[in-house]
Write a protein that holds these residues in place. Sequence first.
Motif, PDB file in Angstrom:
ATOM      1  N   ILE A  27       0.230  -0.006  -0.137  1.00  0.00           N
ATOM      2  CA  ILE A  27      -1.247  -0.560  -0.653  1.00  0.00           C
ATOM      3  C   ILE A  27      -1.905  -1.380   0.394  1.00  0.00           C
ATOM      4  CG2 ILE A  27      -2.330  -1.994  -2.419  1.00  0.00           C
ATOM      5  CD1 ILE A  27      -1.170   0.696  -3.427  1.00  0.00           C
ATOM      6  N   LEU A  28      -1.160  -2.170   1.020  1.00  0.00           N
ATOM      7  CA  LEU A  28      -1.905  -3.044   2.053  1.00  0.00           C
ATOM      8  C   LEU A  28      -2.833  -1.918   3.188  1.00  0.00           C
ATOM      9  CD1 LEU A  28      -2.549  -5.667   3.216  1.00  0.00           C
ATOM     10  CD2 LEU A  28      -0.463  -5.840   4.341  1.00  0.00           C
ATOM     11  N   TYR A  29      -1.889  -1.202   3.709  1.00  0.00           N
ATOM     12  CA  TYR A  29      -2.387  -0.199   4.862  1.00  0.00           C
ATOM     13  C   TYR A  29      -3.254   0.786   4.556  1.00  0.00           C
ATOM     14  CZ  TYR A  29       1.617  -2.262   7.284  1.00  0.00           C
ATOM     15  OH  TYR A  29       2.626  -3.419   7.815  1.00  0.00           O
ATOM     16  N   ILE A  30      -3.378   1.185   3.097  1.00  0.00           N
ATOM     17  CA  ILE A  30      -4.247   2.047   2.875  1.00  0.00           C
ATOM     18  C   ILE A  30      -5.678   1.616   2.905  1.00  0.00           C
ATOM     19  CG2 ILE A  30      -5.061   3.521   0.676  1.00  0.00           C
ATOM     20  CD1 ILE A  30      -2.030   3.992  -0.141  1.00  0.00           C
ATOM     21  N   SER A  31      -5.943   0.333   2.746  1.00  0.00           N
ATOM     22  CA  SER A  31      -7.202  -0.476   3.016  1.00  0.00           C
ATOM     23  C   SER A  31      -7.864   0.126   4.312  1.00  0.00           C
ATOM     24  CB  SER A  31      -7.101  -1.816   2.834  1.00  0.00           C
ATOM     25  OG  SER A  31      -6.356  -2.356   3.907  1.00  0.00           O
ATOM     26  N   TYR A  32      -7.109   0.491   5.058  1.00  0.00           N
ATOM     27  CA  TYR A  32      -7.795   0.779   6.451  1.00  0.00           C
ATOM     28  C   TYR A  32      -8.542   2.064   6.504  1.00  0.00           C
ATOM     29  CZ  TYR A  32      -5.467  -2.806   9.090  1.00  0.00           C
ATOM     30  OH  TYR A  32      -5.184  -4.187   9.633  1.00  0.00           O
ATOM     31  N   PRO A  33      -7.673   3.345   6.090  1.00  0.00           N
ATOM     32  CA  PRO A  33      -8.551   4.634   5.967  1.00  0.00           C
ATOM     33  C   PRO A  33      -9.770   4.573   5.143  1.00  0.00           C
ATOM     34  CG  PRO A  33      -6.495   4.953   5.083  1.00  0.00           C
ATOM     35  CD  PRO A  33      -6.558   3.503   5.809  1.00  0.00           C
ATOM     36  N   VAL A  34      -9.655   3.808   3.893  1.00  0.00           N
ATOM     37  CA  VAL A  34     -10.541   3.679   2.807  1.00  0.00           C
ATOM     38  C   VAL A  34     -11.566   3.153   3.626  1.00  0.00           C
ATOM     39  CG1 VAL A  34     -11.385   3.020   0.726  1.00  0.00           C
ATOM     40  CG2 VAL A  34      -9.110   3.990   0.879  1.00  0.00           C
ATOM     41  N   SER A  35     -11.513   1.857   4.084  1.00  0.00           N
ATOM     42  CA  SER A  35     -12.693   1.371   4.526  1.00  0.00           C
ATOM     43  C   SER A  35     -13.442   2.082   5.842  1.00  0.00           C
ATOM     44  CB  SER A  35     -12.364   0.134   4.945  1.00  0.00           C
ATOM     45  OG  SER A  35     -11.311  -0.066   6.130  1.00  0.00           O
TER      46      SER A  35
END
Length: 451
Positions: free
Chosen positions: A418-426
């Motif tokens: 969940i923490l790392y998914i913030s990168y591609p979404v942003s």
Amino acid sequence: MAGKSYTMDMTEGSIISKMIVFALPLMLSSVLQLLFNAADVIVVGRFAGEQSLAAVGSTGALINLLISVLMGLSVGANVLIARYYGAGDAKNCQESIQSSILFSLVGGAVMAVVGIVLSRPLLFLMGTPDDVIDKSVTYMRIYFVGMPVMALYNFGSAVLRSKGDTRRPLYFLIIAGILNVGLNLFFVIVFHMDVAGVALATVISQALSAALILIAIIRDQDICRLDLKGMRFYGDKMKEMVRIGLPAGLQGAVFSISNVLIQSSVNSFGSLVMAGNTAAANIEGFIYVAMNSIYQTSLSFSSQNVGARKYKRLTRITLDGVGIVTVIGLALGMLALILRYPLLSIYTDNPDVVKFGIIRMMIICPTYWLCGIMDTMVGNLRGLGYSIMPMIVSLTGACGLRVVWILTLFRMDPSQKILYISYPVSWAVTALAHIICYIVVKRKFDKEHQI
């Protein structure tokens, strides 16, 4: 004349072929510069253990936070000097170079003091574990002692990039890189200096590369030559440099704040996850700097063509830059994903550290090309002279979204994925916003210049 063969006229001829020729040495230079840190990480991971590996890795986001404003101003120097070089304006080009080089030394000295004084309290605020923090502080303080020469190298490289010279910075970094690796092994294996040894090796090698680039600028005989006798600040040049570069620096600072928040979240999982995150992020860093070279290329090409009033070439520069960075991001991202086991094993032989590193790589590597598009669009906007708009868009789309993500979704499900998914979404949201902004800005620019 001396140094003339290193320059490139970005205002004539094929755009895509010249962009590739310009970008390749820049890409290799960036990769080699990143190898400074990679050598640190590999040596401490192999010869000093997981705690030392975590200590070096935990400082990255914080170091970037503290130096981002200074490095952002080098973007302003790049744009300004490239514009005057494209216009053939010797007087303004000289004054811009003298102001930027002097500023790099003064700004680097100030940043060194700030970094040394604030390293421990800031690492403490990030929640750096007790078994890591002392080594992290040691690494950061020695690293920041070398900040003046690191700033000088970056500003000097910006001067050379402005006239199309990306080869000599590469040559200088090859020499410095070899020295860095040798000193890393010598200080850690022979003298058992741990993280202090790798930090000292980085500072010494960066000092060498800065000295070489300064000598090159002094010896050049074109309008981008540095005259040491005339060194002083020129108010109008500093004002323009700050106007263009400060938003870039502030953007980098706030990006780093979001990354510090993510690093703090990573720290909550313990030193093994920190070590895995460090190794994976280091591998991904090679993809990033390869893509970032296209950002620098688009910035320089746009700036020089604006200075030469070759406005019709600007759209082609943008399209070619986006195309090149997409290919690079996809190709390198998938290659890193395929080779994830042997690549992570370079950094550590601990299977748990490798496992935690793979969790990050599986999410970041296939989507990294979105970050490349986002940055390249920013480069084109800054080349046109717009710096505040991309800053606001990036801060809102990338940084703001990440912070909200961590404070909401991550709190509901505090997992690495969940923490790392913030990168591609942003990245996706911000890249789309930058494309829309560029279309609007370009229409306004064309109307103002009657294209």
